[in-house]
Scaffold this motif. Structure first.
Motif, mmCIF file in Angstrom:
data_model
loop_
_atom_site.group_PDB
_atom_site.id
_atom_site.type_symbol
_atom_site.label_atom_id
_atom_site.label_comp_id
_atom_site.label_asym_id
_atom_site.label_seq_id
_atom_site.Cartn_x
_atom_site.Cartn_y
_atom_site.Cartn_z
ATOM 1 N N VAL A 44 0.317 -13.262 52.170
ATOM 2 C CA VAL A 44 0.947 -13.330 53.313
ATOM 3 C C VAL A 44 2.328 -12.482 53.475
ATOM 4 N N MET A 45 2.993 -12.632 52.519
ATOM 5 C CA MET A 45 4.387 -11.606 52.593
ATOM 6 C C MET A 45 4.114 -10.350 52.701
ATOM 7 N N ALA A 46 2.962 -9.798 52.196
ATOM 8 C CA ALA A 46 2.448 -8.275 52.164
ATOM 9 C C ALA A 46 2.045 -8.215 53.893
ATOM 10 N N ARG A 47 1.245 -9.252 54.232
ATOM 11 C CA ARG A 47 0.848 -8.932 55.753
ATOM 12 C C ARG A 47 2.153 -8.809 56.786
ATOM 13 N N ALA A 48 3.023 -9.729 56.395
ATOM 14 C CA ALA A 48 4.020 -9.661 57.302
ATOM 15 C C ALA A 48 4.918 -8.553 57.174
ATOM 16 N N THR A 49 5.176 -7.840 56.106
ATOM 17 C CA THR A 49 5.721 -6.623 56.093
ATOM 18 C C THR A 49 5.257 -5.625 56.557
ATOM 19 N N ALA A 50 3.781 -5.533 56.346
ATOM 20 C CA ALA A 50 3.043 -4.420 56.854
ATOM 21 C C ALA A 50 3.112 -4.394 58.341
ATOM 22 N N GLU A 51 3.139 -5.798 58.960
ATOM 23 C CA GLU A 51 3.073 -5.950 60.414
ATOM 24 C C GLU A 51 4.617 -5.390 61.177
ATOM 25 N N LEU A 52 5.537 -5.833 60.322
ATOM 26 C CA LEU A 52 6.957 -5.271 60.714
ATOM 27 C C LEU A 52 6.844 -3.708 60.553
ATOM 28 N N VAL A 53 6.547 -3.305 59.680
ATOM 29 C CA VAL A 53 6.584 -1.706 59.454
ATOM 30 C C VAL A 53 5.733 -1.122 60.733
ATOM 31 N N ALA A 54 4.553 -1.721 60.973
ATOM 32 C CA ALA A 54 3.675 -1.030 62.038
ATOM 33 C C ALA A 54 4.324 -1.348 63.456
ATOM 34 N N SER A 55 5.093 -2.279 63.431
ATOM 35 C CA SER A 55 5.558 -2.628 64.879
ATOM 36 C C SER A 55 6.479 -1.358 65.649
ATOM 37 N N GLY A 56 7.036 -0.648 64.553
ATOM 38 C CA GLY A 56 7.802 0.570 65.070
ATOM 39 C C GLY A 56 9.267 0.034 65.355
ATOM 40 N N LEU A 57 9.419 -1.099 65.118
ATOM 41 C CA LEU A 57 10.834 -1.387 65.179
ATOM 42 C C LEU A 57 11.989 -0.667 64.663
ATOM 43 N N ALA A 58 11.704 -0.380 63.336
ATOM 44 C CA ALA A 58 12.906 0.396 62.580
ATOM 45 C C ALA A 58 12.905 1.783 63.191
ATOM 46 N N ARG A 59 12.014 2.474 63.851
ATOM 47 C CA ARG A 59 12.217 3.682 64.446
ATOM 48 C C ARG A 59 12.995 3.574 65.816
ATOM 49 N N ARG A 60 12.939 2.137 66.426
ATOM 50 C CA ARG A 60 13.813 2.104 67.524
ATOM 51 C C ARG A 60 15.167 1.727 67.246
ATOM 52 N N ALA A 61 15.620 1.440 66.051
ATOM 53 C CA ALA A 61 16.894 1.073 65.610
ATOM 54 C C ALA A 61 18.190 2.209 65.700
ATOM 55 N N LEU A 62 19.173 1.962 65.922
ATOM 56 C CA LEU A 62 20.129 3.078 65.930
ATOM 57 C C LEU A 62 20.238 3.909 64.692
#
Length: 218
Positions: free
Chosen positions: A30-48
């Motif tokens: 469950v935790m690995a799924r949530a992490t993988a989804e957050l990585v795949a979301s691209g949110l980190a690439r849009r951060a400052l």
């Protein structure tokens, strides 16, 4: 031992059921799924990122005293560590590693802050157990984290897991939004320009503190 080596060792013990957290095997997927989804979301690439202008902010320290980024930047560079909370062992390892380089930070005329959505009482606890010489500021509702592009809402299935594990974020944070910041570290120059940025949508991965030193000690 490097910070990441410590994190990797802790994670291996956690997955193997050898950590004091006593986590059942079924939670890891469950935790690995949530992490993988957050990585795949691209949110980190849009951060400052490095080269962007950092937003100014004022947040309270654990004693309720306001701390202004503008005031600190008037004195020298500012290092920010966005911190999930005292309940996160990976974050605590990172804070301890930052404490080890605090003398170098201060000698260079820089300031170091951690920013967390947790309550002041939990920040005091975190500073105590990690033996910190720098403050953890209270970012209610992750508003400053949002300005940096770091805030995200936990998926429903992860919220259910946290509740089952008695990890009550609304109680920790005094906020029922179930949001967190992605762990991130920034070095901001006196002119407000971000000199160094590392954003980690995978909370088990953190940069070495030494990686940021060249941004303000060169």
């Amino acid at each position: 031992m490097s910070l990441q080596a410590k994190l990797d060792a802790f994670k291996a013990d956690f997955v193997a059921g050898k950590s004091p957290y006593n986590a059942p095997p079924e939670i890891h997927a469950v935790m690995a799924r949530a992490t993988a989804e957050l990585v795949a979301s691209g949110l980190a690439r849009r951060a400052l990122k490095a080269g962007d202008i950092a937003p100014y902010f004022s947040l309270n320290d654990p004693d309720g005293k306001p701390v202004s980024s503008a005031d600190l930047l008037a004195r020298g560079p500012l290092i920010l560590s966005f911190y999930r909370g005292v309940w996160c062992p990976y974050c605590n390892f990172e804070l301890q590693a930052l404490q080890q380089v605090l003398p170098q930070v201060l000698a260079a005329g820089a300031s170091l802050l951690a920013i967390s959505p947790q309550s002041a009482a939990n920040s005091r606890k975190s500073m105590r157990i990690n033996e910190l010489g720098f403050p953890i500021l209270s970012d209610m509702h992750n508003e400053v984290a949002a300005l940096f592009g770091l805030r995200f809402t936990l998926p429903d299935y992860l919220i259910a897991l946290y509740k089952s594990r008695k990890n009550d974020l609304p109680a920790f944070n005094g906020d029922d939004s179930w949001t967190l910041p992605m762990p991130a570290r920034y070095v901001i120059g006196s002119d407000g320009v971000i000199l160094y940025a590392e954003i980690n949508p995978d909370y088990t991965q953190r940069p070495e503190p030494q990686d940021m030193l060249a941004a303000f000690t060169a």
